[in-house]
Design a protein around this motif. Structure first.
Motif, PDB file in Angstrom:
ATOM      1  N   VAL A  91      41.826  22.573 -88.725  1.00 38.32           N
ATOM      2  CA  VAL A  91      42.331  23.886 -89.127  1.00 38.32           C
ATOM      3  C   VAL A  91      41.323  24.954 -88.680  1.00 38.32           C
ATOM      4  O   VAL A  91      40.121  24.832 -88.945  1.00 38.32           O
ATOM      5  CB  VAL A  91      42.529  23.953 -90.659  1.00 38.32           C
ATOM      6  N   ASP A  95      42.116  30.608 -90.526  1.00 33.97           N
ATOM      7  CA  ASP A  95      43.163  30.218 -91.472  1.00 33.97           C
ATOM      8  C   ASP A  95      42.564  29.860 -92.830  1.00 33.97           C
ATOM      9  O   ASP A  95      43.150  30.167 -93.871  1.00 33.97           O
ATOM     10  CB  ASP A  95      43.973  29.041 -90.927  1.00 33.97           C
ATOM     11  N   LEU A  99      43.332  31.637 -96.381  1.00 33.37           N
ATOM     12  CA  LEU A  99      43.703  30.867 -97.572  1.00 33.37           C
ATOM     13  C   LEU A  99      42.853  31.293 -98.768  1.00 33.37           C
ATOM     14  O   LEU A  99      43.369  31.566 -99.849  1.00 33.37           O
ATOM     15  CB  LEU A  99      43.520  29.370 -97.298  1.00 33.37           C
ATOM     16  N   LEU A 109      45.574  23.205 -96.789  1.00 37.45           N
ATOM     17  CA  LEU A 109      46.087  23.365 -95.438  1.00 37.45           C
ATOM     18  C   LEU A 109      45.926  22.075 -94.646  1.00 37.45           C
ATOM     19  O   LEU A 109      44.997  21.301 -94.901  1.00 37.45           O
ATOM     20  CB  LEU A 109      45.322  24.468 -94.700  1.00 37.45           C
ATOM     21  N   VAL A 131      49.692  25.157 -88.473  1.00 39.70           N
ATOM     22  CA  VAL A 131      48.892  24.829 -89.655  1.00 39.70           C
ATOM     23  C   VAL A 131      49.865  24.910 -90.830  1.00 39.70           C
ATOM     24  O   VAL A 131      50.600  25.887 -90.982  1.00 39.70           O
ATOM     25  CB  VAL A 131      47.705  25.788 -89.838  1.00 39.70           C
ATOM     26  N   LEU A 133      50.826  24.767 -94.901  1.00 37.09           N
ATOM     27  CA  LEU A 133      50.382  24.989 -96.274  1.00 37.09           C
ATOM     28  C   LEU A 133      51.094  23.978 -97.161  1.00 37.09           C
ATOM     29  O   LEU A 133      52.325  23.900 -97.151  1.00 37.09           O
ATOM     30  CB  LEU A 133      50.721  26.405 -96.741  1.00 37.09           C
ATOM     31  N   PHE A 143      52.025  27.834 -92.312  1.00 35.56           N
ATOM     32  CA  PHE A 143      51.092  28.882 -92.728  1.00 35.56           C
ATOM     33  C   PHE A 143      50.735  29.764 -91.531  1.00 35.56           C
ATOM     34  O   PHE A 143      50.628  30.972 -91.665  1.00 35.56           O
ATOM     35  CB  PHE A 143      49.841  28.227 -93.305  1.00 35.56           C
TER      36      PHE A 143
END
Length: 147
Positions: A91, A95, A99, A109, A131, A133, A143
């Motif tokens: 990830v 990102d 988050l 994630l 990615v 969630l 996400f």
């Protein structure tokens, strides 16, 4: 004498302000196998993006994926844990920062598999990937998308 003291205090406050004003770097615990090179490259990506990484070499990283509520079909080669969220696989740091800033009710994630071109999976090819969630109720949704 008093004006010199005030001047020195003001200069000290200006110099200390930026240092004290920054939040501490987010700490992420990463659980990985001793034999995985791409995990180390992902860790370098996180560190260069401002994270403090605590690396834990473990016999079975998938135990940490399961413990943190990430489904096996969203699995990858390592699991991170940051501020109560699981981070599965490669990830991107941006990102993870999003988050943490948004604080959704979620387990974490995942960048399922090992997408070429994701952080730590650098090479001549860059594949698009999502990615995901993993929400608190176990459902999942995209996400972010990376080309």
């Amino acid at each position: 004498m008093k004006s010199q003291f005030l001047l020195r205090a003001a200069v000290a406050a200006l110099l200390a302000g930026p240092v004290l004003g920054h939040a501490a770097a987010p700490v992420i615990d990463v659980y990985k196998s001793a034999y995985c090179g791409c995990c180390g490259d992902w860790i370098k990506h996180l560190e260069s993006s401002g994270f403090t990484v605590k690396t834990h070499v473990v016999a079975n990283p998938s135990d940490y994926r399961e413990k943190n509520g990430i489904p096996n079909d969203l699995g990858s080669c390592h699991t991170g844990v940051v501020e109560g969220y699981a981070v599965e696989g490669h990830v991107p740091a941006a990102d993870i920062k999003r988050l943490i800033a948004e604080k959704p009710k979620a387990k974490g994630l995942s960048a399922p598999g090992m997408p070429m071109g994701s952080p730590g999976m650098d090479g001549p090819r860059k594949d698009p990937y999502d990615v995901i969630l993993v929400e608190g109720n176990g459902r999942s949704r995209v996400f972010s998308h990376h080309n």
